[in-house]
Design an enzyme around this catalytic site. Sequence first.
Site, PDB file in Angstrom:
ATOM      1  N   GLU A   1     -54.027   5.483   9.651  1.00  0.00           N
ATOM      2  CA  GLU A   1     -55.120   6.374   9.887  1.00  0.00           C
ATOM      3  C   GLU A   1     -54.129   7.768  10.777  1.00  0.00           C
ATOM      4  O   GLU A   1     -53.351   7.439  11.583  1.00  0.00           O
ATOM      5  CB  GLU A   1     -56.052   5.934  10.843  1.00  0.00           C
ATOM      6  CG  GLU A   1     -56.883   4.823  10.295  1.00  0.00           C
ATOM      7  CD  GLU A   1     -58.025   4.202  10.833  1.00  0.00           C
ATOM      8  OE1 GLU A   1     -58.498   4.773  12.148  1.00  0.00           O
ATOM      9  OE2 GLU A   1     -58.605   3.397  10.276  1.00  0.00           O
TER      10      GLU A   1
ATOM     11  N   HIS B   1     -63.107   6.677   9.987  1.00  0.00           N
ATOM     12  CA  HIS B   1     -63.223   5.836  11.198  1.00  0.00           C
ATOM     13  C   HIS B   1     -64.499   6.297  12.269  1.00  0.00           C
ATOM     14  O   HIS B   1     -64.131   6.478  13.153  1.00  0.00           O
ATOM     15  CB  HIS B   1     -62.137   5.674  12.088  1.00  0.00           C
ATOM     16  CG  HIS B   1     -61.578   4.400  12.772  1.00  0.00           C
ATOM     17  ND1 HIS B   1     -60.402   3.779  13.037  1.00  0.00           N
ATOM     18  CD2 HIS B   1     -62.836   3.795  13.394  1.00  0.00           C
ATOM     19  CE1 HIS B   1     -60.864   2.663  13.610  1.00  0.00           C
ATOM     20  NE2 HIS B   1     -62.140   2.688  14.282  1.00  0.00           N
TER      21      HIS B   1
HETATM   22  P1  NAD Z   1     -66.111 -10.513  17.012  1.00  0.00           P
HETATM   23  O1  NAD Z   1     -64.949 -11.025  17.701  1.00  0.00           O
HETATM   24  O2  NAD Z   1     -67.550 -10.427  17.527  1.00  0.00           O
HETATM   25  O3  NAD Z   1     -66.354 -11.095  15.513  1.00  0.00           O
HETATM   26  C1  NAD Z   1     -65.395 -11.368  14.605  1.00  0.00           C
HETATM   27  C2  NAD Z   1     -65.717 -12.649  13.816  1.00  0.00           C
HETATM   28  O4  NAD Z   1     -64.877 -12.586  12.998  1.00  0.00           O
HETATM   29  C3  NAD Z   1     -65.653 -13.812  14.750  1.00  0.00           C
HETATM   30  O5  NAD Z   1     -66.983 -14.469  14.583  1.00  0.00           O
HETATM   31  C4  NAD Z   1     -64.555 -14.669  14.257  1.00  0.00           C
HETATM   32  O6  NAD Z   1     -64.686 -16.055  13.988  1.00  0.00           O
HETATM   33  C5  NAD Z   1     -64.432 -14.212  12.936  1.00  0.00           C
HETATM   34  N1  NAD Z   1     -62.945 -14.309  12.087  1.00  0.00           N
HETATM   35  C6  NAD Z   1     -61.870 -14.095  12.778  1.00  0.00           C
HETATM   36  N2  NAD Z   1     -60.898 -14.644  11.875  1.00  0.00           N
HETATM   37  C7  NAD Z   1     -61.487 -14.631  10.651  1.00  0.00           C
HETATM   38  C8  NAD Z   1     -61.124 -15.107   9.251  1.00  0.00           C
HETATM   39  N3  NAD Z   1     -59.604 -15.069   8.966  1.00  0.00           N
HETATM   40  N4  NAD Z   1     -61.956 -15.335   8.511  1.00  0.00           N
HETATM   41  C9  NAD Z   1     -63.327 -15.022   8.595  1.00  0.00           C
HETATM   42  N5  NAD Z   1     -63.969 -14.809   9.848  1.00  0.00           N
HETATM   43  C10 NAD Z   1     -63.104 -14.615  11.002  1.00  0.00           C
HETATM   44  O7  NAD Z   1     -65.846  -8.753  16.567  1.00  0.00           O
HETATM   45  P2  NAD Z   1     -66.927  -7.738  16.050  1.00  0.00           P
HETATM   46  O8  NAD Z   1     -67.208  -6.930  17.543  1.00  0.00           O
HETATM   47  O9  NAD Z   1     -68.065  -8.182  15.478  1.00  0.00           O
HETATM   48  O10 NAD Z   1     -65.933  -6.626  15.529  1.00  0.00           O
HETATM   49  C11 NAD Z   1     -65.558  -6.949  14.347  1.00  0.00           C
HETATM   50  C12 NAD Z   1     -64.592  -5.946  13.743  1.00  0.00           C
HETATM   51  O11 NAD Z   1     -65.117  -4.816  13.815  1.00  0.00           O
HETATM   52  C13 NAD Z   1     -63.225  -6.001  14.509  1.00  0.00           C
HETATM   53  O12 NAD Z   1     -62.033  -5.907  13.778  1.00  0.00           O
HETATM   54  C14 NAD Z   1     -63.376  -4.491  15.168  1.00  0.00           C
HETATM   55  O13 NAD Z   1     -62.059  -4.048  16.070  1.00  0.00           O
HETATM   56  C15 NAD Z   1     -64.056  -3.743  14.225  1.00  0.00           C
HETATM   57  N6  NAD Z   1     -64.676  -2.710  14.693  1.00  0.00           N
HETATM   58  C16 NAD Z   1     -64.710  -1.382  13.971  1.00  0.00           C
HETATM   59  C17 NAD Z   1     -65.377  -0.405  14.507  1.00  0.00           C
HETATM   60  C18 NAD Z   1     -65.496   0.933  13.692  1.00  0.00           C
HETATM   61  O14 NAD Z   1     -65.491   2.078  14.409  1.00  0.00           O
HETATM   62  N7  NAD Z   1     -65.180   1.017  12.477  1.00  0.00           N
HETATM   63  C19 NAD Z   1     -66.179  -0.315  15.553  1.00  0.00           C
HETATM   64  C20 NAD Z   1     -66.369  -1.602  16.228  1.00  0.00           C
HETATM   65  C21 NAD Z   1     -65.696  -2.620  15.822  1.00  0.00           C
HETATM   66  C1  MLT Z   2     -63.227  -0.178  18.090  1.00  0.00           C
HETATM   67  O1  MLT Z   2     -62.300  -0.801  17.845  1.00  0.00           O
HETATM   68  O2  MLT Z   2     -63.951   0.009  19.085  1.00  0.00           O
HETATM   69  C2  MLT Z   2     -63.507   0.819  16.843  1.00  0.00           C
HETATM   70  O3  MLT Z   2     -62.359   1.020  16.080  1.00  0.00           O
HETATM   71  C3  MLT Z   2     -64.281   2.138  17.239  1.00  0.00           C
HETATM   72  C4  MLT Z   2     -62.988   3.156  18.005  1.00  0.00           C
HETATM   73  O4  MLT Z   2     -62.709   3.112  19.065  1.00  0.00           O
HETATM   74  O5  MLT Z   2     -62.929   4.298  17.444  1.00  0.00           O
END
Ligand code: NAD
Ligand code: MLT
Length: 304
Positions: free
Chosen positions: A259, A279
């Site tokens: 990114e 993102h």
């Molecule tokens: P979380 O830890 O609550 O949930 C992740 C889940 O994935 C857990 O239940 C875990 O058991 C499961 N997991 C781990 N490895 C796995 C595998 N190999 N196969 C299947 N399941 C598996 O996390 P969350 O807060 O729900 O966040 C999920 C994702 O979203 C993270 O990667 C986080 O960085 C990302 N995220 C992205 C944004 C964005 O801006 N796009 C924002 C927030 C979070």
């Molecule tokens: C995160 O991990 O919380 C997300 O990727 C969101 C961000 O900080 O931009």
Amino acid sequence: MTRVLVSDPIDQAGIDILSQVAQVDQRTGLSPEELVGVIGDYDALMIRSGTQVTAEVIAAASRLKIIGRAGVGVDNVDVPAATQRGVLVVNSPEGNTIAAAEHALAMMLSLSRHVPQAHGGMRNGKWDRKKYVGNELYKKTLGVVGLGKIGSHVARVARAMGMDVIAYDPFIAADRAQQMQVRLAQLDDLFRTADYITLHIPRTPDTENLVNAELLRSMKSTARIVNCARGGIVDEAAIAEAIETGVIAGAGLDVYASEPLAEDSPLRSVERGLVLTPHLGASTEEAQENVAIDVAEQIRDVLL
Ligand code: NAD
Ligand code: MLT
């Protein structure tokens, strides 16, 4: 004097908390070399996803006590290097859960009703009612990969919209899934049967390129997939090809292996069935305030 460096854009609510206990310098857009050059003056560093806190940065951070990541993922911080130097790394595990879940749902709805493409047509003077006949989510099967905080919220809303929800998450107990009216499935079963798939897993060695050409080929040709989790979980070239050749109906991507997404990425030239956002999963005013307060309070407490 205690000093905090804020090197990515952070909500003012967080700055106000830090200002109670320290001098706060907001310096966004520093190059890696500039960051190495200034970090030695600071007791705390507050970041989002833009700043890369490498081992080199940590080696130069002679008085640093804490790195606060205003968000969930700490994959832009070399955590082992920080730990070795006794520098704490903290995050906000829940502050943007709802924002990210709602973005995934927005992707599903945009894809199923061609909202961005129809809007683009309107901007160009068109009135294409036949071209953009869509599909309903109601009574379709949603496959959630990763039933953690974000995946669970998506599952709950999808159930309320009348979808059947199945999930793959080897770390979730069956009774927890049952409480959410979600059936646990194996990954290959989920990819074969779901109409919509949404990824909510971290990027780890196990999940890197998990969604590759072979797995995409096992999907229904009418199915759509959303990635608002982490770049690198989906093979970008494979997904562009799968959409263009009709192997799947579409995809919504918010995150990318590198990114910002390269200007010449094959994803940018897919004309139909693909929705891209830069993102934006956590980019709501509410989430940015939540994560800023959450992390600033932790930094303040450590500095005190
Ligand atoms: P979380 O830890 O609550 O949930 C992740 C889940 O994935 C857990 O239940 C875990 O058991 C499961 N997991 C781990 N490895 C796995 C595998 N190999 N196969 C299947 N399941 C598996 O996390 P969350 O807060 O729900 O966040 C999920 C994702 O979203 C993270 O990667 C986080 O960085 C990302 N995220 C992205 C944004 C964005 O801006 N796009 C924002 C927030 C979070
Ligand atoms: C995160 O991990 O919380 C997300 O990727 C969101 C961000 O900080 O931009």
